[in-house]
Scaffold this motif. Structure first.
Motif, short mmCIF file in Angstrom:
data_model
loop_
_atom_site.label_atom_id
_atom_site.label_comp_id
_atom_site.label_asym_id
_atom_site.label_seq_id
_atom_site.Cartn_x
_atom_site.Cartn_y
_atom_site.Cartn_z
N TYR A 151 -0.79 55.84 8.80
CA TYR A 151 0.36 55.55 7.94
C TYR A 151 1.66 55.96 8.62
CZ TYR A 151 -2.82 54.94 3.94
OH TYR A 151 -3.79 54.53 3.09
N THR A 152 1.67 57.14 9.22
CA THR A 152 2.86 57.64 9.90
C THR A 152 3.23 56.76 11.09
OG1 THR A 152 2.33 59.91 9.23
CG2 THR A 152 3.87 59.64 11.07
N TRP A 153 2.24 56.41 11.90
CA TRP A 153 2.48 55.61 13.09
C TRP A 153 2.99 54.21 12.73
CZ3 TRP A 153 -0.10 51.13 14.77
CH2 TRP A 153 0.27 50.69 16.03
N SER A 154 2.37 53.59 11.70
CA SER A 154 2.74 52.22 11.37
C SER A 154 3.91 52.14 10.38
CB SER A 154 1.55 51.48 10.77
OG SER A 154 1.17 52.06 9.54
N GLU A 155 4.28 53.27 9.81
CA GLU A 155 5.34 53.36 8.80
C GLU A 155 5.05 52.45 7.60
OE1 GLU A 155 9.03 52.64 10.81
OE2 GLU A 155 8.89 54.47 11.97
N ALA A 156 3.78 52.26 7.29
CA ALA A 156 3.39 51.42 6.15
C ALA A 156 1.97 51.75 5.76
CB ALA A 156 3.50 49.95 6.52
N ASN A 157 1.57 51.26 4.59
CA ASN A 157 0.17 51.39 4.25
C ASN A 157 -0.53 50.09 4.64
OD1 ASN A 157 -0.01 49.45 2.09
ND2 ASN A 157 1.00 50.92 0.77
N ASN A 158 -1.82 50.08 4.51
CA ASN A 158 -2.55 48.89 4.92
C ASN A 158 -3.31 48.29 3.75
OD1 ASN A 158 -4.69 50.63 4.58
ND2 ASN A 158 -5.00 50.96 6.74
N CYS A 159 -2.77 48.41 2.55
CA CYS A 159 -3.48 47.92 1.36
C CYS A 159 -3.66 46.42 1.38
CB CYS A 159 -2.78 48.38 0.09
SG CYS A 159 -1.23 47.54 -0.26
N TYR A 160 -2.85 45.70 2.10
CA TYR A 160 -3.01 44.25 2.16
C TYR A 160 -4.08 43.84 3.17
CZ TYR A 160 1.17 43.18 -0.58
OH TYR A 160 2.09 43.05 -1.58
N ILE A 161 -4.09 44.46 4.32
CA ILE A 161 -4.95 44.00 5.40
C ILE A 161 -6.39 44.51 5.31
CG2 ILE A 161 -5.36 44.13 7.91
CD1 ILE A 161 -3.23 42.15 7.36
N PHE A 162 -6.59 45.81 5.33
CA PHE A 162 -7.94 46.33 5.54
C PHE A 162 -8.96 45.99 4.47
CE2 PHE A 162 -5.93 48.91 8.88
CZ PHE A 162 -6.71 48.45 9.91
N PRO A 163 -8.64 46.02 3.18
CA PRO A 163 -9.68 45.60 2.22
C PRO A 163 -10.09 44.14 2.40
CG PRO A 163 -7.94 46.83 1.12
CD PRO A 163 -7.47 46.56 2.51
N ARG A 164 -9.13 43.29 2.70
CA ARG A 164 -9.42 41.87 2.88
C ARG A 164 -10.09 41.60 4.22
NH1 ARG A 164 -6.33 44.25 -0.13
NH2 ARG A 164 -6.58 43.43 -2.19
N PHE A 165 -9.68 42.35 5.23
CA PHE A 165 -10.31 42.29 6.55
C PHE A 165 -11.78 42.67 6.42
CE2 PHE A 165 -11.07 44.29 10.80
CZ PHE A 165 -10.82 43.18 11.58
N GLY A 166 -12.03 43.77 5.71
CA GLY A 166 -13.40 44.22 5.49
C GLY A 166 -14.24 43.19 4.76
N LEU A 167 -13.67 42.56 3.73
CA LEU A 167 -14.39 41.52 3.00
C LEU A 167 -14.77 40.38 3.95
CD1 LEU A 167 -15.44 40.15 0.43
CD2 LEU A 167 -13.11 39.30 0.05
N GLY A 168 -13.84 39.95 4.77
CA GLY A 168 -14.11 38.88 5.72
C GLY A 168 -15.23 39.23 6.69
N LEU A 169 -15.29 40.49 7.10
CA LEU A 169 -16.33 40.94 8.03
C LEU A 169 -17.69 41.01 7.36
CD1 LEU A 169 -14.50 43.96 9.73
CD2 LEU A 169 -14.68 41.62 10.59
N VAL A 170 -17.72 41.62 6.19
CA VAL A 170 -18.98 41.87 5.50
C VAL A 170 -19.63 40.59 5.00
CG1 VAL A 170 -20.00 42.97 3.45
CG2 VAL A 170 -18.41 44.24 4.89
N MET A 171 -18.84 39.70 4.44
CA MET A 171 -19.42 38.51 3.80
C MET A 171 -20.09 37.56 4.80
SD MET A 171 -16.19 36.20 2.74
CE MET A 171 -15.58 35.05 3.94
N ILE A 172 -19.76 37.67 6.08
CA ILE A 172 -20.39 36.80 7.07
C ILE A 172 -21.24 37.57 8.06
CG2 ILE A 172 -18.73 34.92 6.90
CD1 ILE A 172 -17.78 36.36 9.71
#
Length: 124
Positions: free
Chosen positions: A18-39
């Motif tokens: 969070y500190t390094w990116s100056e943001a949270n990742n609530c948009y990317i990582f849950p959806r990224f994970g879904l894309g990985l797991v479902m296939i």
């Protein structure tokens, strides 16, 4: 979503990310994970994370930018989720790291069918 297992092997902790990116990742990582797991992805490539980032960015309209909004509106999170996960899955199939074969003909529909839907019943 832990990107290293065991977590003792992580390159950084959540607070550092969070500190390094100056943001949270609530948009990317849950959806990224879904894309990985479902296939059933067997490896994660940088190009897959880039596909997720581009999919997120494509959800921001010119109207949003004019208003100073740099992320899509969270009220559209199901549409955002579908778009990101489908793009991650498409990239995984392109790279040959998806194990759910054959590739679904409509990845958007496949994501929609994989997503959990809350249905609350009213009891009177």
């Amino acid at each position: 979503m832990a990107l290293s297992n065991p977590t003792t092997q992580s390159k950084c902790i959540t607070e550092e990310a969070y500190t390094w990116s100056e943001a949270n990742n609530c948009y990317i990582f849950p959806r990224f994970g879904l894309g990985l797991v479902m296939i059933g992805t067997i490896r994660v490539h940088n190009d897959m994370l880039l596909a997720a980032s581009k999919a997120l960015a494509s959800q921001v309209t010119e109207e949003h930018y004019v208003k100073g909004i740099i992320y899509p509106l969270f009220g559209n999170i199901r549409k955002i989720t579908t778009h990101i996960a489908a793009n991650v899955a498409a990239k995984a199939y392109e790279l040959g790291v998806a194990t759910r074969l054959p590739q679904p003909t409509d990845l958007v529909k496949y994501v929609e069918n994989c997503m959990y839907t809350l249905n609350y019943h009213s009891y009177h």
